[in-house]
Design a protein around this motif. Sequence first.
Motif, mmCIF file in Angstrom:
data_model
loop_
_atom_site.group_PDB
_atom_site.id
_atom_site.type_symbol
_atom_site.label_atom_id
_atom_site.label_comp_id
_atom_site.label_asym_id
_atom_site.label_seq_id
_atom_site.Cartn_x
_atom_site.Cartn_y
_atom_site.Cartn_z
ATOM 1 N N SER A 3 0.298 -1.425 -5.204
ATOM 2 C CA SER A 3 1.227 -2.512 -5.325
ATOM 3 C C SER A 3 1.929 -2.701 -3.762
ATOM 4 C CB SER A 3 2.415 -2.279 -6.259
ATOM 5 O OG SER A 3 3.166 -1.214 -5.804
ATOM 6 N N ILE A 4 2.866 -3.472 -3.709
ATOM 7 C CA ILE A 4 3.466 -3.600 -2.356
ATOM 8 C C ILE A 4 4.177 -2.249 -1.945
ATOM 9 C CG2 ILE A 4 5.564 -4.616 -0.986
ATOM 10 C CD1 ILE A 4 3.234 -6.438 -1.040
ATOM 11 N N LEU A 5 5.051 -1.731 -2.983
ATOM 12 C CA LEU A 5 5.877 -0.700 -2.716
ATOM 13 C C LEU A 5 4.793 0.612 -2.596
ATOM 14 C CD1 LEU A 5 9.035 -1.471 -4.604
ATOM 15 C CD2 LEU A 5 8.489 -1.312 -2.174
ATOM 16 N N ILE A 58 -7.244 -5.435 2.080
ATOM 17 C CA ILE A 58 -7.093 -4.667 3.258
ATOM 18 C C ILE A 58 -5.957 -5.103 4.010
ATOM 19 C CG2 ILE A 58 -8.032 -3.465 5.406
ATOM 20 C CD1 ILE A 58 -9.470 -2.490 2.992
ATOM 21 N N ALA A 59 -4.818 -4.463 3.898
ATOM 22 C CA ALA A 59 -3.424 -4.829 4.704
ATOM 23 C C ALA A 59 -3.240 -4.167 5.722
ATOM 24 C CB ALA A 59 -2.333 -4.918 3.619
ATOM 25 N N GLY A 60 -3.717 -3.077 6.120
ATOM 26 C CA GLY A 60 -3.322 -2.157 7.082
ATOM 27 C C GLY A 60 -4.188 -1.037 7.624
ATOM 28 N N ALA A 77 -2.242 -0.856 12.719
ATOM 29 C CA ALA A 77 -2.040 -2.150 12.774
ATOM 30 C C ALA A 77 -1.570 -2.517 11.292
ATOM 31 C CB ALA A 77 -2.760 -2.853 13.146
ATOM 32 N N VAL A 78 -1.073 -3.411 10.821
ATOM 33 C CA VAL A 78 -0.523 -4.129 9.678
ATOM 34 C C VAL A 78 -0.633 -5.645 9.696
ATOM 35 C CG1 VAL A 78 1.122 -4.238 7.803
ATOM 36 C CG2 VAL A 78 0.681 -2.147 8.751
ATOM 37 N N LEU A 79 -1.409 -6.198 8.595
ATOM 38 C CA LEU A 79 -1.309 -7.676 8.560
ATOM 39 C C LEU A 79 0.058 -8.247 8.741
ATOM 40 C CD1 LEU A 79 -3.704 -9.109 5.987
ATOM 41 C CD2 LEU A 79 -3.828 -9.491 8.351
ATOM 42 N N ARG A 83 4.031 -6.615 6.835
ATOM 43 C CA ARG A 83 4.939 -5.792 7.849
ATOM 44 C C ARG A 83 6.182 -5.548 7.129
ATOM 45 N NH1 ARG A 83 2.903 -7.967 13.539
ATOM 46 N NH2 ARG A 83 0.702 -7.472 13.289
ATOM 47 N N LYS A 84 6.740 -4.566 7.580
ATOM 48 C CA LYS A 84 8.258 -4.051 6.856
ATOM 49 C C LYS A 84 8.389 -3.707 5.585
ATOM 50 C CE LYS A 84 11.742 -4.748 9.120
ATOM 51 N NZ LYS A 84 12.548 -3.683 9.744
#
Length: 151
Positions: A3-5, A58-60, A77-79, A83-84
């Motif tokens: 998930s995001i977290l 794939i986000a980073g 790197a992160v898309l 980010r954040k």
Amino acid sequence: MGSILHPAIRAFRDEDLAGVLRIERASFGRDAWSREAFVYYAEAAPHLFLVARVSGRIAGYSVATLTRYGAEIDSLAVLPRYRKLGLATALMKATIRKLRRAGVRKISLMVRRSNAAAIRLYRSLGFVRTATVPNYYPGGATAWRMRLTLP
Ligand SMILES: CC(C)(COP(=O)(O)OP(=O)(O)OC[C@H]1O[C@@H](n2cnc3c(N)ncnc32)[C@H](O)[C@@H]1OP(=O)(O)O)[C@@H](O)C(=O)NCCC(=O)NCCS
């Protein structure tokens, strides 16, 4: 599936290449690494080339290699839209954990002095600046060398 977290961090696979290149171009523009560069790192240090997946995407990514003196973070790197959210932190912590287990004591990297986001991230992980290198990047930008010494 992350998930995001809780992004899922795992080693790079060939099928991730297109996603990694998308992140690379969105993050570094004309300074982006080529496809061949990623293929090289995937062969040189497969266990230290990591990707972060969010909802199967794939986000980073992060790339590290072993050196004579320890290890080097070669790229991260992160898309932009992800980010954040802690993805780069998760990638770096996973890399540091692997390196610590491999007996590495010093991890180094180069970062643009103007890259406040990355410098904050690295400082939050315990990296400190060990040198300032003028004209390090094409176009003459100054780099900081930063280092993390593991206990
Ligand atoms: C640098 C980069 C990898 C950070 O990725 P990220 O997933 O957004 O980072 P995180 O969410 O894990 O952030 C961790 C910490 O870094 C710092 N940070 C990250 N982005 C920041 C920003 N835009 N401004 C200020 N601080 C920032 C913060 O201290 C943050 O902690 P906080 O959220 O508790 O304040 C991302 O901005 C990126 O891909 N940039 C372009 C490529 C690049 O510069 N790579 C590094 C080359 S050396």
